[in-house]
Design an enzyme around this catalytic site. Sequence first.
Site, PDB file in Angstrom:
ATOM      1  N   SER A   1     -17.349  61.942  50.345  1.00 37.64           N
ATOM      2  CA  SER A   1     -17.805  60.234  50.649  1.00 37.64           C
ATOM      3  C   SER A   1     -19.239  59.810  50.044  1.00 37.64           C
ATOM      4  CB  SER A   1     -18.018  60.196  52.435  1.00 37.64           C
ATOM      5  OG  SER A   1     -19.163  60.947  52.581  1.00 37.64           O
TER       6      SER A   1
ATOM      7  N   HIS B   1     -24.961  60.101  54.776  1.00 40.63           N
ATOM      8  CA  HIS B   1     -24.869  59.037  54.297  1.00 40.63           C
ATOM      9  C   HIS B   1     -26.030  58.322  53.680  1.00 40.63           C
ATOM     10  CE1 HIS B   1     -20.331  58.515  55.636  1.00 40.63           C
ATOM     11  NE2 HIS B   1     -20.405  59.360  54.645  1.00 40.63           N
TER      12      HIS B   1
ATOM     13  N   ASP C   1     -20.338  52.727  57.856  1.00 42.19           N
ATOM     14  CA  ASP C   1     -19.838  53.426  58.910  1.00 42.19           C
ATOM     15  C   ASP C   1     -19.852  52.609  59.998  1.00 42.19           C
ATOM     16  OD1 ASP C   1     -19.988  55.753  57.434  1.00 42.19           O
ATOM     17  OD2 ASP C   1     -22.298  55.914  57.760  1.00 42.19           O
TER      18      ASP C   1
END
Length: 195
Positions: free
Chosen positions: A49, A89, A114
């Site tokens: 990701s 992230h 997210d």
Amino acid sequence: MPAGQANKWLTKEIFTLAVLFLTFLSFFKVVLPLLTGVDSPFTVVTSGSMRPTLEVGDLLIVVGADPYDLKVGDIIVFRVPWSSSLIVHRIIRIDMSMSGPVFYTKGDSNALPDPGFRTSKDIYGKVVLRIPYLGSALELLQSLPVKLAIVGIIAAYLLYEYSKVLGEESTDNEPYELYTTEHDDNWEETGDSSD
């Protein structure tokens, strides 16, 4: 070397290994958490990701971060209610609320941010260093077969060295060559010939 000394040698080797192991464990379980501000400063990337910034198998060094010092663009490690694993992230937006900053995050290769937002309590730490591929190697070292192999190698080394020491002992115990003085037949006792 006598058997008693060989046993002392073996005891000393085992004691040294135990001290090294405890030192290693203390460093990673006590010293590093104190220095970095997190329980474990090592995180391994397990998904794509964050490509191309982070690759699967990269080892990340994470340090504790004051939420008020974080800024947009920082890569953070945080907890989410939908997963038992930590997420890595990037912060894409920060808003201020009555209870402090709230963070919106997104994986670099994800199309969407997210869900929801992260509060200060959700933040585990901030990524400060990436070491490519090392995470995969460390995960391999933590697998049970590799741990057993390492223990086996150490035990085999100790047995090999111990058998060498015992071998030296048996060589040392071979009968000594006796050195004797032979009687010199030409030697004549001299005495008092006055009588």
